[in-house]
Write an enzyme that holds these catalytic residues in place. Structure first.
Site, mmCIF file in Angstrom:
data_model
loop_
_atom_site.group_PDB
_atom_site.id
_atom_site.type_symbol
_atom_site.label_atom_id
_atom_site.label_comp_id
_atom_site.label_asym_id
_atom_site.label_seq_id
_atom_site.Cartn_x
_atom_site.Cartn_y
_atom_site.Cartn_z
ATOM 1 N N ARG A 63 67.770 62.547 5.827
ATOM 2 C CA ARG A 63 68.863 62.103 6.701
ATOM 3 C C ARG A 63 68.881 60.592 6.734
ATOM 4 N NH1 ARG A 63 69.415 64.567 12.588
ATOM 5 N NH2 ARG A 63 67.646 63.217 12.945
ATOM 6 N N THR A 102 73.565 56.877 9.542
ATOM 7 C CA THR A 102 74.760 57.742 9.551
ATOM 8 C C THR A 102 74.410 59.187 9.906
ATOM 9 O OG1 THR A 102 74.487 58.362 7.245
ATOM 10 C CG2 THR A 102 75.749 56.355 7.672
ATOM 11 N N ASP A 152 59.572 64.649 14.950
ATOM 12 C CA ASP A 152 59.888 64.637 13.514
ATOM 13 C C ASP A 152 58.986 65.653 12.797
ATOM 14 O OD1 ASP A 152 61.005 62.257 11.248
ATOM 15 O OD2 ASP A 152 59.736 63.935 10.662
ATOM 16 N N ASP A 184 56.957 64.353 9.654
ATOM 17 C CA ASP A 184 55.831 63.485 10.033
ATOM 18 C C ASP A 184 54.705 64.288 10.675
ATOM 19 O OD1 ASP A 184 56.899 61.156 9.065
ATOM 20 O OD2 ASP A 184 57.839 60.580 10.964
HETATM 21 C C1 PRP Z 1 64.635 66.658 8.966
HETATM 22 C C2 PRP Z 1 64.505 68.161 8.966
HETATM 23 C C3 PRP Z 1 65.812 68.597 8.377
HETATM 24 C C4 PRP Z 1 66.770 67.557 8.904
HETATM 25 C C5 PRP Z 1 67.534 68.159 10.042
HETATM 26 O O1 PRP Z 1 64.374 66.133 7.707
HETATM 27 O O2 PRP Z 1 63.379 68.629 8.272
HETATM 28 O O3 PRP Z 1 65.829 68.612 6.957
HETATM 29 O O4 PRP Z 1 65.989 66.468 9.370
HETATM 30 O O5 PRP Z 1 68.506 67.293 10.492
HETATM 31 P P1 PRP Z 1 70.063 67.575 10.324
HETATM 32 O O6 PRP Z 1 70.293 68.990 10.751
HETATM 33 O O7 PRP Z 1 70.702 66.583 11.269
HETATM 34 O O8 PRP Z 1 70.432 67.304 8.908
HETATM 35 P P2 PRP Z 1 64.323 64.547 7.428
HETATM 36 O O9 PRP Z 1 65.662 64.061 7.004
HETATM 37 O O10 PRP Z 1 63.688 63.856 8.611
HETATM 38 O O11 PRP Z 1 63.419 64.453 6.146
HETATM 39 P P3 PRP Z 1 61.865 64.806 5.953
HETATM 40 O O12 PRP Z 1 61.725 66.307 6.047
HETATM 41 O O13 PRP Z 1 61.594 64.308 4.578
HETATM 42 O O14 PRP Z 1 61.060 64.102 7.007
HETATM 43 N N1 URA Z 2 64.633 66.257 12.163
HETATM 44 C C1 URA Z 2 63.444 66.442 12.798
HETATM 45 O O1 URA Z 2 62.392 66.458 12.149
HETATM 46 N N2 URA Z 2 63.454 66.592 14.122
HETATM 47 C C2 URA Z 2 64.582 66.581 14.846
HETATM 48 O O2 URA Z 2 64.521 66.732 16.087
HETATM 49 C C3 URA Z 2 65.802 66.388 14.186
HETATM 50 C C4 URA Z 2 65.805 66.235 12.831
#
Ligand code: PRP
Ligand code: URA
Length: 209
Positions: free
Chosen positions: A104, A108, A200, A203
């Site tokens: 994400r 944005t 997160d 993380d």
């Molecule tokens: C997180 C999560 C989803 C997304 C959800 O990933 O694991 O993929 O956000 O958010 P959305 O419904 O608003 O799209 P992130 O983009 O943080 O990436 P990561 O798993 O690599 O930390």
């Molecule tokens: N991605 C995450 O990992 N946590 C949230 O709460 C939203 C998006």
């Protein structure tokens, strides 16, 4: 409209509480996410096709059933979806695993694709997209569009914690996709995080913060 299944089995609710807890350390968080994925897989795979077979027991011949066809593909959305793969594989060991890399954009909140590798026979399988968090829904919608773009028709989405905004967005964009979640939370905050959520997920799974 696709099904929305909220899996509120007591074992699932208990484990969801543990992963929400900010005191839960990385190793326990990772183990719990796997266990939750395994518990959810039981219901998600309920309609897999079966075929009749016969098996010789020590007592007699038995009419029985086994899974038929190529069954399942698991598609984690990187990174956090990776944490759910082994839990599902423990129930469906023949599943193939594809990967979709999306992150994400922090400003944005739009998903940005950086990787996609799918099983070659993906069109013949029931595809289960896994990601612990469904927030705005942008990443899940992007992943579903990618799979549909490859001619894949049978798609399910499995998330642990969802915001109402994400559920609405996925159901509007892809009414043919069934959605399985373990908890439906209250809302998104101004940064697109689920409230109360668990922070997160990537993380917390990989210890990167
Ligand atoms: C997180 C999560 C989803 C997304 C959800 O990933 O694991 O993929 O956000 O958010 P959305 O419904 O608003 O799209 P992130 O983009 O943080 O990436 P990561 O798993 O690599 O930390
Ligand atoms: N991605 C995450 O990992 N946590 C949230 O709460 C939203 C998006």
């Amino acid at each position: 409209m696709g099904k929305l299944v909220i899996m509120d089995h007591p074992l699932i609710q208990h484990k969801i509480t543990l992963i929400r807890d900010e005191k839960t350390v990385t190793k326990d968080f990772r183990d719990l996410v796997q266990e939750l994925a395994m518990l959810m897989a039981f219901e998600v795979t309920r309609d897999l096709p079966l075929k009749d077979v016969q098996v010789q027991t020590p007592v007699s011949l038995a009419k029985a059933k086994v899974l038929s066809g190529k069954t399942v593909g698991i598609i984690p959305i990187l990174r956090a979806g990776l944490g759910m793969v082994d839990g599902i594989l423990s129930l469906v060991p023949d599943a193939k695993v594809g990967h979709i890399g999306l992150y994400r954009d922090p400003d944005t909140l739009q998903p940005v694709e950086y990787y996609c590798k799918l099983p070659t026979d993906a069109q013949d399988r029931d595809m289960i997209i896994v990601d612990p968090m469904l927030a705005t829904g942008g990443s899940a919608i992007g992943a579903i569009e990618l799979l549909k773009g490859h001619g894949i028709k049978n798609i399910k989405l499995v998330c642990l914690i969802a915001a109402p905004e994400g559920v609405d967005a996925v159901q509007k964009a892809h009414p043919d996709v069934d959605l399985f979640i373990a908890a439906l939370d209250e809302k998104l905050n101004d940064h697109g995080y689920i409230v109360p959520g668990l922070g997160d997920a990537g993380d917390r799974l990989f210890g990167t913060k």
